[in-house]
Motif scaffolding. Structure first.
Motif, PDB file in Angstrom:
ATOM      1  N   TYR A 247      50.479  50.584  32.278  1.00  0.00           N
ATOM      2  CA  TYR A 247      50.052  51.844  31.671  1.00  0.00           C
ATOM      3  C   TYR A 247      51.242  52.642  31.136  1.00  0.00           C
ATOM      4  N   THR A 250      51.380  51.595  27.559  1.00  0.00           N
ATOM      5  CA  THR A 250      50.360  52.091  26.641  1.00  0.00           C
ATOM      6  C   THR A 250      50.337  53.621  26.598  1.00  0.00           C
ATOM      7  N   THR A 307      44.409  43.699  26.420  1.00  0.00           N
ATOM      8  CA  THR A 307      45.711  44.285  26.723  1.00  0.00           C
ATOM      9  C   THR A 307      46.844  43.331  26.353  1.00  0.00           C
ATOM     10  N   ASN A 348      45.409  51.893  25.813  1.00  0.00           N
ATOM     11  CA  ASN A 348      45.001  52.851  26.845  1.00  0.00           C
ATOM     12  C   ASN A 348      43.587  52.555  27.318  1.00  0.00           C
ATOM     13  N   THR A 351      43.466  48.990  29.272  1.00  0.00           N
ATOM     14  CA  THR A 351      44.095  48.971  30.596  1.00  0.00           C
ATOM     15  C   THR A 351      43.263  49.755  31.614  1.00  0.00           C
ATOM     16  N   PHE A 352      42.708  50.897  31.197  1.00  0.00           N
ATOM     17  CA  PHE A 352      41.932  51.681  32.164  1.00  0.00           C
ATOM     18  C   PHE A 352      40.617  50.991  32.509  1.00  0.00           C
ATOM     19  N   GLY A 392      52.162  56.151  34.616  1.00  0.00           N
ATOM     20  CA  GLY A 392      52.101  55.867  33.185  1.00  0.00           C
ATOM     21  C   GLY A 392      52.684  56.991  32.356  1.00  0.00           C
TER      22      GLY A 392
END
Length: 460
Positions: A247, A250, A307, A348, A351-352, A392
């Motif tokens: 993170y 990103t 990702t 973003n 990854t989340f 992050g």
């Protein structure tokens, strides 16, 4: 918790506490849950949006600060670095605040707190103010960065696993748009020959409105209340720190570039504040808008896959930036920078999306099923999101410090971009090694023997 067999009635308007919440139950979701969840999402986005605007306030204010303010480019990069640092650090307590106070209650508090840095900046924003005073007031603006962590933790609890990529992407994307919006407002004010206090005065009533709407229309969920012990479990889990690293690549890029883009244009390419403001909002705007797309793609194809290839794109865009910087090509540099913003926003979202999927997969590996597995995943993913979001955001600190050192050493941002390219390569390798390589080796092992099943994260 036992899943309800029928959908319970919507929460009463009195205490705003939801006693039972099971979004994985399809009947509950269709009859009650979806409507309530979307309502909370809407007003969460509003509060988080303004939080991002206040957090990145100083990326705009430094453009107003001409020679009469007595600040060097290095001073300005240091100022924005420290604002980013505070925004990263406060994400940890903001995450836990949701469990202690309730999502609605903390949204009211966190929105109201934004008045402090805004009014303070309104008071000191004038030539003759010392750098230390600007730094202290700038640090106050960092609390706006915490709104993201509490908002994501809260919204994560409202939506079922199959909808989390979309919901978290929309929540975060709507918040991220606070960055280009404040830059657009600043552009209009600079173009009209207005001063920085006009910008600050515009935001004060919006902060009040966000707090009032949160009080009127949001809810608290009882079963995530007082679960701060989940933080210890999340902190002990290696995946929390692996995802934190990814993170950084990103979101750290997104927020770091948001603070630095205008300063790079003015210092390296000699753009005026107005000329810089004309383009600085484009990258954050597109990066924010595409974040839900990254979440949706991750829902469909798997967050790890999206990702992985996103880091390939970020590396390619950075290589172009290095070439454009060395050739002093403003047009190519601007286009490549905007592309890098877009890719950071896409990453973003992907990854989340991986976070809740990882912990749900671990729950299944433990033998949990149904609501028990979903509850385990919600508990740990909610706690880990605050830590991941905080680490992050530290990437933004690193980016601004790297630019500061690059300008001090070389007079341009080229050296910083070389370092960023190496970091994106490392992120690519970690994503492949941890979340995709296992699937191939696991399949080979299963073919060869009756090996014990291992965790597979390819679809998270």
């Amino acid at each position: 918790m036992t899943a309800p067999s029928t959908a319970p009635a919507p929460p009463s308007r009195g205490g705003r506490w939801i006693q039972q919440w099971d979004p994985e139950d399809e009947t509950f979701w269709k009859e009650t849950g979806e409507k309530v969840a979307k309502r909370n999402l809407l007003f969460s986005v509003l509060s988080e949006h303004i939080g991002f605007s206040i957090w990145t306030l100083w990326s705009v204010l430094v453009l107003f600060m001409g020679p009469e303010y007595g600040l060097t480019p290095a001073d300005k990069f240091l100022l924005t670095s420290m604002v980013t640092l505070v925004g990263a650090v406060v994400r940890v307590p903001y995450t836990f605040a949701v469990a202690i106070f309730g999502g609605r209650n903390w949204t009211i508090i966190s929105a109201s707190l934004l008045l402090v840095p805004t009014i303070a900046a309104f008071t000191v924003m004038k030539p003759g103010t010392s750098f230390n005073t600007f730094l202290l007031v700038g640090l106050l603006a960092g609390i706006g960065g915490g709104n993201f962590a509490s908002s994501m933790t809260n919204i994560n609890a409202f939506f079922p696993l199959r909808k989390k990529g979309w919901a978290l992407g929309l929540n975060a994307g709507g918040g991220n748009i606070g960055v280009p919006v404040i830059q657009l407002v600043a552009l209009a004010i600079i173009g009209a020959s207005g001063g920085p206090r006009v910008l600050l005065g515009i935001y004060i009533p919006f902060i009040v409105v966000a707090a009032v709407l949160a009080a009127l229309f949001m809810d608290n969920i009882e079963n995530v209340k007082n679960d701060t012990g989940a933080a210890k479990d999340a902190a002990r889990d290696g995946h929390t720190w692996i995802m934190s690293f990814l993170y950084i690549g990103t979101f750290g890029s997104f927020i770091g570039y948001s603070f630095a883009f205008g300063q790079v244009l003015t210092n390296q390419f000699g753009r005026t504040p107005l000329e810089a403001a004309y383009v600085t909002f484009i990258g954050p705007l597109l990066g924010s808008l595409i974040r839900p797309v990254g979440g949706a793609l991750a829902d469909k194809y798997g967050g790890a896959k999206i990702t992985l290839w996103n880091y390939v794109g970020m590396g390619a865009a950075t290589a172009v930036l290095i070439a454009a910087s060395m050739a002093k090509s403003l047009g190519l540099f601007t286009v490549a920078f905007v592309v890098l913003f877009v890719l950071s926003g896409l990453g973003n979202g992907s990854t989340f999306k991986m976070i809740p999927g990882i912990f749900h997969t671990k729950a299944l590996a433990k033998g949990l099923e149904g609501e028990a597995a979903a509850a385990y995943g919600r508990r740990l993913s909610g706690a880990s999101m605050g830590l991941i979001g905080a680490v992050g955001a530290l990437g933004g600190v690193g980016i601004n410090l790297a630019f500061r050192q690059s300008f001090l050493s070389y007079g341009s941002g080229t050296g910083a971009f070389v370092a960023f390219l190496a970091f994106y390569a490392a992120c690519f390798l970690v994503t492949w090694a941890v979340y995709l390589r296992r699937t191939a080796s696991q399949g080979q092992a299963a073919t060869a023997s009756e090996a014990k099943p291992q965790l597979s994260y390819a679809e998270v």
